[in-house]
Design a protein around this motif. Sequence first.
Motif, PDB file in Angstrom:
ATOM      1  N   THR A  80      68.022  41.008  10.771  1.00 37.33           N
ATOM      2  CA  THR A  80      66.662  40.530  10.548  1.00 37.33           C
ATOM      3  C   THR A  80      65.707  41.001  11.640  1.00 37.33           C
ATOM      4  N   GLU A  81      64.423  40.971  11.307  1.00 31.86           N
ATOM      5  CA  GLU A  81      63.400  41.295  12.284  1.00 31.86           C
ATOM      6  C   GLU A  81      63.373  40.254  13.395  1.00 31.86           C
ATOM      7  N   ALA A  82      63.711  39.006  13.047  1.00 27.68           N
ATOM      8  CA  ALA A  82      63.724  37.939  14.052  1.00 27.68           C
ATOM      9  C   ALA A  82      64.693  38.261  15.184  1.00 27.68           C
ATOM     10  N   PHE A  83      65.825  38.868  14.862  1.00 25.93           N
ATOM     11  CA  PHE A  83      66.796  39.239  15.889  1.00 25.93           C
ATOM     12  C   PHE A  83      66.209  40.301  16.819  1.00 25.93           C
ATOM     13  N   ASN A  84      65.507  41.269  16.245  1.00 20.24           N
ATOM     14  CA  ASN A  84      64.913  42.333  17.060  1.00 20.24           C
ATOM     15  C   ASN A  84      63.800  41.796  17.954  1.00 20.24           C
ATOM     16  N   GLU A  85      63.063  40.813  17.458  1.00 17.30           N
ATOM     17  CA  GLU A  85      61.935  40.279  18.216  1.00 17.30           C
ATOM     18  C   GLU A  85      62.373  39.276  19.282  1.00 17.30           C
ATOM     19  N   ASP A  86      63.460  38.564  19.036  1.00 14.98           N
ATOM     20  CA  ASP A  86      63.903  37.512  19.958  1.00 14.98           C
ATOM     21  C   ASP A  86      64.983  38.065  20.890  1.00 14.98           C
ATOM     22  N   THR A  87      64.552  38.751  21.921  1.00 18.82           N
ATOM     23  CA  THR A  87      65.517  39.396  22.827  1.00 18.82           C
ATOM     24  C   THR A  87      66.364  38.387  23.590  1.00 18.82           C
ATOM     25  N   ALA A  88      65.893  37.148  23.707  1.00 20.68           N
ATOM     26  CA  ALA A  88      66.662  36.135  24.436  1.00 20.68           C
ATOM     27  C   ALA A  88      67.805  35.565  23.618  1.00 20.68           C
ATOM     28  N   ALA A  89      67.836  35.849  22.322  1.00 16.65           N
ATOM     29  CA  ALA A  89      68.869  35.258  21.466  1.00 16.65           C
ATOM     30  C   ALA A  89      70.261  35.763  21.826  1.00 16.65           C
ATOM     31  N   ARG A  90      70.353  37.022  22.224  1.00 16.37           N
ATOM     32  CA  ARG A  90      71.660  37.609  22.556  1.00 16.37           C
ATOM     33  C   ARG A  90      72.014  37.242  23.985  1.00 16.37           C
ATOM     34  N   TRP A  91      73.142  36.547  24.144  1.00 15.11           N
ATOM     35  CA  TRP A  91      73.570  36.117  25.470  1.00 15.11           C
ATOM     36  C   TRP A  91      74.417  37.202  26.127  1.00 15.11           C
ATOM     37  N   HIS A  92      74.751  36.983  27.402  1.00 14.35           N
ATOM     38  CA  HIS A  92      75.423  38.010  28.197  1.00 14.35           C
ATOM     39  C   HIS A  92      76.766  38.434  27.616  1.00 14.35           C
ATOM     40  N   ASP A  93      77.431  37.526  26.906  1.00 18.12           N
ATOM     41  CA  ASP A  93      78.749  37.853  26.354  1.00 18.12           C
ATOM     42  C   ASP A  93      78.649  38.495  24.974  1.00 18.12           C
ATOM     43  N   GLY A  94      77.429  38.784  24.529  1.00 15.14           N
ATOM     44  CA  GLY A  94      77.233  39.438  23.235  1.00 15.14           C
ATOM     45  C   GLY A  94      77.040  38.482  22.078  1.00 15.14           C
ATOM     46  N   LYS A  95      77.311  37.194  22.278  1.00  9.96           N
ATOM     47  CA  LYS A  95      77.111  36.223  21.209  1.00  9.96           C
ATOM     48  C   LYS A  95      75.628  35.910  21.070  1.00  9.96           C
ATOM     49  N   VAL A  96      75.241  35.529  19.874  1.00  9.28           N
ATOM     50  CA  VAL A  96      73.825  35.242  19.644  1.00  9.28           C
ATOM     51  C   VAL A  96      73.619  33.765  19.329  1.00  9.28           C
ATOM     52  N   TYR A  97      72.533  33.234  19.883  1.00 10.76           N
ATOM     53  CA  TYR A  97      72.118  31.847  19.686  1.00 10.76           C
ATOM     54  C   TYR A  97      70.676  31.881  19.153  1.00 10.76           C
ATOM     55  N   PRO A  98      70.512  32.027  17.844  1.00 14.87           N
ATOM     56  CA  PRO A  98      69.161  32.164  17.286  1.00 14.87           C
ATOM     57  C   PRO A  98      68.334  30.895  17.450  1.00 14.87           C
ATOM     58  N   GLN A  99      67.033  31.057  17.288  1.00 18.62           N
ATOM     59  CA  GLN A  99      66.176  29.888  17.172  1.00 18.62           C
ATOM     60  C   GLN A  99      66.612  29.104  15.940  1.00 18.62           C
ATOM     61  N   ARG A 100      66.582  27.782  16.068  1.00 20.53           N
ATOM     62  CA  ARG A 100      67.222  26.936  15.061  1.00 20.53           C
ATOM     63  C   ARG A 100      66.607  27.101  13.669  1.00 20.53           C
ATOM     64  N   GLY A 101      65.310  27.352  13.612  1.00 21.58           N
ATOM     65  CA  GLY A 101      64.682  27.532  12.313  1.00 21.58           C
ATOM     66  C   GLY A 101      65.236  28.699  11.535  1.00 21.58           C
ATOM     67  N   GLN A 102      65.861  29.673  12.237  1.00 23.87           N
ATOM     68  CA  GLN A 102      66.418  30.824  11.546  1.00 23.87           C
ATOM     69  C   GLN A 102      67.587  30.446  10.644  1.00 23.87           C
ATOM     70  N   PHE A 103      68.328  29.417  11.035  1.00 22.22           N
ATOM     71  CA  PHE A 103      69.419  28.988  10.159  1.00 22.22           C
ATOM     72  C   PHE A 103      68.849  28.353   8.895  1.00 22.22           C
ATOM     73  N   GLY A 104      67.722  27.651   9.031  1.00 22.34           N
ATOM     74  CA  GLY A 104      67.061  27.124   7.850  1.00 22.34           C
ATOM     75  C   GLY A 104      66.620  28.238   6.917  1.00 22.34           C
ATOM     76  N   VAL A 105      66.100  29.335   7.494  1.00 25.35           N
ATOM     77  CA  VAL A 105      65.712  30.498   6.689  1.00 25.35           C
ATOM     78  C   VAL A 105      66.922  31.076   5.965  1.00 25.35           C
ATOM     79  N   TYR A 106      68.043  31.174   6.675  1.00 28.51           N
ATOM     80  CA  TYR A 106      69.276  31.715   6.098  1.00 28.51           C
ATOM     81  C   TYR A 106      69.756  30.859   4.922  1.00 28.51           C
ATOM     82  N   ILE A 107      69.792  29.547   5.111  1.00 27.51           N
ATOM     83  CA  ILE A 107      70.272  28.664   4.040  1.00 27.51           C
ATOM     84  C   ILE A 107      69.340  28.736   2.843  1.00 27.51           C
ATOM     85  N   ALA A 108      68.026  28.783   3.096  1.00 28.98           N
ATOM     86  CA  ALA A 108      67.076  28.898   1.991  1.00 28.98           C
ATOM     87  C   ALA A 108      67.295  30.194   1.211  1.00 28.98           C
TER      88      ALA A 108
END
Length: 471
Positions: A80-108
């Motif tokens: 998603t574009e949200a991943f590209n825009e939210d550079t803080a989502a990717r943590w040092h170990d490579g795992k991603v912690y998206p902004q919580r609203g993104q999971f709502g977008v995914y479920i919708a």
Amino acid sequence: MADRRIVIVGGGFSGTALAVHLLRNGASGLKVTVIEPREQLARGVAYGTQDPAHRINVPAERMQLSAAEEGDFDRWYRTTEAFNEDTAARWHDGKVYPQRGQFGVYIAEQLSRAAASSPVELTHVREPAVALEGDTVITASGQRYQADEVVLAISHPPPALPGALEALKDHPAVIANPWEVDALDRVAEQDRVAIIGSGLTMSDVVASLNRLGHQGPVVAFSRRGQLPRPNLGGSFEPRPLNYQQQQASTARGWLRRVRQEVAQAAEQNLPWQLVLDDIRLHGQQLWQQLSLNEQRRFLRHLRPWWDVHRYRIAPQVSAVIEQLHSEGRLQLQAARLLSAKAEGNALRLTLQPRGGEPKILLVDKLVVTTGPAHGTLLKTDALLNQLATQGLIQADPLALGIAVNADSQTLNLDNEANPHLYVVGPSARGRFGELMGLPQVAEHAETVARQLLDIHASQPVERCPTSPKIF
């Protein structure tokens, strides 16, 4: 033969997940109605937030609608574009912690895809349900929706103010519900802020205040002064426990066992999180093996400790808390609120620290983050209050939600199950135990969907003008 109608009351994650599974697996002739006032489904308390400081508190790879889709949200999010825009989502170990609203977008999006390819008819009714008469759900505007089965997906009542704050509920310094839109906009840059509660909601509030540019001092306090623990960084193989080992089915017995397992893991240079993760996976079975008295003991003595180890904090939010604490702008105290008095637009709080003398704290804002008042669920929701008043449903013995049987069917005051009235999601956790974390809630929704579809397949409904009410 008439169509079969399932009405889901509540369109947060639990209700939406149930609808997705019904759409994916249901057959022609099934009509699903979701009654949810919000404009969009899947945007409940957890995933309706648009605050960029609010993040998923586990890696995205552990969020999914079913066990068969493990890692699907992570894969979706990275495209998603949200991943590209939210550079803080990717943590040092490579795992991603998206902004919580993104999971709502995914479920919708999953709901939309399921609806587009399903023979099942889906309807979203944008108003609250207020009553159930016979086999008909009634909304606030008086619309009536006939149902063969009704599923209650109502989970999170409003927060309850501590007794010491009841007389000050309308005071401008009291922010009773931090989940209200723009609630924290009332906090000025240099305001002295106190937060009652020290769990995940407190962490979200601190992160939000930091994003909004707040520079004043913050004091967070709770009876034990415990913060949510950090997530596990890096990759580890699971560490399964031997559940065949002789084990006392008591709260104290499991506490002793967990401590032993954590110590053994440490000897193997393995983190404690692996032990708790395996306990969580088996949490529902273990909970149901405990007697009611032992469940009460767990809730009274061990639940706070379980919560801070089980419901962990996103590393991005943890970093904010650590930074503010190191700068002296955030203090954490183990204390309880004795009293609160208004001093103009400010508050004078009297706190009782653990093992110390009462102390006075002057604040410009007090934010309540003690979480939803689950014990008041049957009183604060109009539909549930009506059903409880009529004796058709009851609170579970632990006051965690609604009493249900092993099939998630509601129990009336005579403890008789209603085969047409179900509960999905956290409101059923008194029976099932581990029903707050997303994987377990998703699994519960899938199970209830399977039960409802089995009924649909085996018991077609013949409806005529004189057919009896089913509730």
